[in-house]
Design an enzyme around this catalytic site. Structure first.
Site, mmCIF file in Angstrom:
data_model
loop_
_atom_site.group_PDB
_atom_site.id
_atom_site.type_symbol
_atom_site.label_atom_id
_atom_site.label_comp_id
_atom_site.label_asym_id
_atom_site.label_seq_id
_atom_site.Cartn_x
_atom_site.Cartn_y
_atom_site.Cartn_z
ATOM 1 N N LYS A 264 -17.992 -5.766 -16.388
ATOM 2 C CA LYS A 264 -16.867 -4.858 -16.169
ATOM 3 C C LYS A 264 -17.319 -3.740 -15.241
ATOM 4 O O LYS A 264 -18.361 -3.108 -15.487
ATOM 5 C CB LYS A 264 -16.441 -4.292 -17.536
ATOM 6 N N VAL A 265 -16.563 -3.521 -14.182
ATOM 7 C CA VAL A 265 -16.930 -2.471 -13.216
ATOM 8 C C VAL A 265 -15.716 -1.583 -12.957
ATOM 9 O O VAL A 265 -14.572 -2.057 -12.992
ATOM 10 C CB VAL A 265 -17.426 -3.056 -11.860
#
Ligand code: G3P
Length: 217
Positions: A83-84
């Site tokens: 997740k970014v």
């Protein structure tokens, strides 16, 4: 629509996964902090509990550091999704992960054009934050509708993961708006099963059945 749990509470995740209705889990740094446990340990445990996609968020803000963290997180288990945040650096990292075959969930999306960029970068999932937009008086669900139209216009296969869900109404609207997945806090997931007429109807059925004196087994 796939249903994910937005949680790091492994006891609760294990309980809810028994329903067979939990398709994946999302986490974020706030939820990791809430667990009070080491992140790598929690993510590994969740990956064992639920075979679907498990989002684990990077903490770095520069692309190179995000890439290093993401590669480490992806090594925890094959079902980890990195997740970014939806920033310039986050999308550079997303492009890198896409080329490496590492799945990504681009988070903190608050506009349709941000979602367009995430899809162009090759994001596996985009996470528009419905509740936080509603909190500001904006139209959270309208964002899902806009992203759906844009992705369909161009055939992007990035999946829309409705996040920051607060109510069962949000779940219904996300499904109607064509979200591919929604990530829910455990309490909202539990509420999905309930309706007062179900309780009332069951109470009457059980009473009438008892009156027959019969037994099926
Ligand atoms: O994990 C991202 C998102 O679901 C957070 O929700 O309630 O903190 O806005 P919330």
């Amino acid at each position: 629509m796939q249903i994910f749990l937005d949680s790091t509470d492994t006891k609760l995740i294990a309980e809810l996964a028994e329903t067979g209705l939990v398709d994946g889990v999302t986490t974020n740094p706030t939820l990791i902090a809430k667990s009070g446990r080491p992140m790598l340990e929690v993510i590994a445990e969740i990956c064992d509990l639920v075979p679907g996609p498990i989002s684990a968020e990077v903490a770095a803000i520069k692309a190179d550091a995000m890439i290093a963290e993401g590669e480490k997180l992806a090594g925890i288990a094959p079902n980890v999704v990195v997740k970014v945040p939806l920033t310039r650096d986050g999308l550079i990292a997303t492009g890198h992960f896409n080329r490496q075959g590492i799945k990504t969930n681009v988070t903190l999306c608050f506009s349709a054009v941000q979602a367009l960029l995430a899809a162009k970068a090759g994001a596996t999932y985009i996470s528009p934050f419905i509740g936080r937009l509603d909190d500001q008086g904006a139209d959270g669900m309208g964002l899902i509708t806009d992203i759906r139209a844009i992705y369909d216009n161009y055939g992007f296969d990035t999946e829309i993961l409705a996040a920051s869900i607060r109510t069962t109404g949000h779940v219904k609207e996300a499904a109607l708006s064509g979200a591919d997945c929604a990530t829910l806090p455990a309490n909202v997931f539990g509420e999905l099963f309930k309706h007062p007429l179900t309780d009332k109807g069951l109470e009457q059925f059980l009473k009438d059945w008892a009156g027959t004196g019969q037994s099926i087994l």
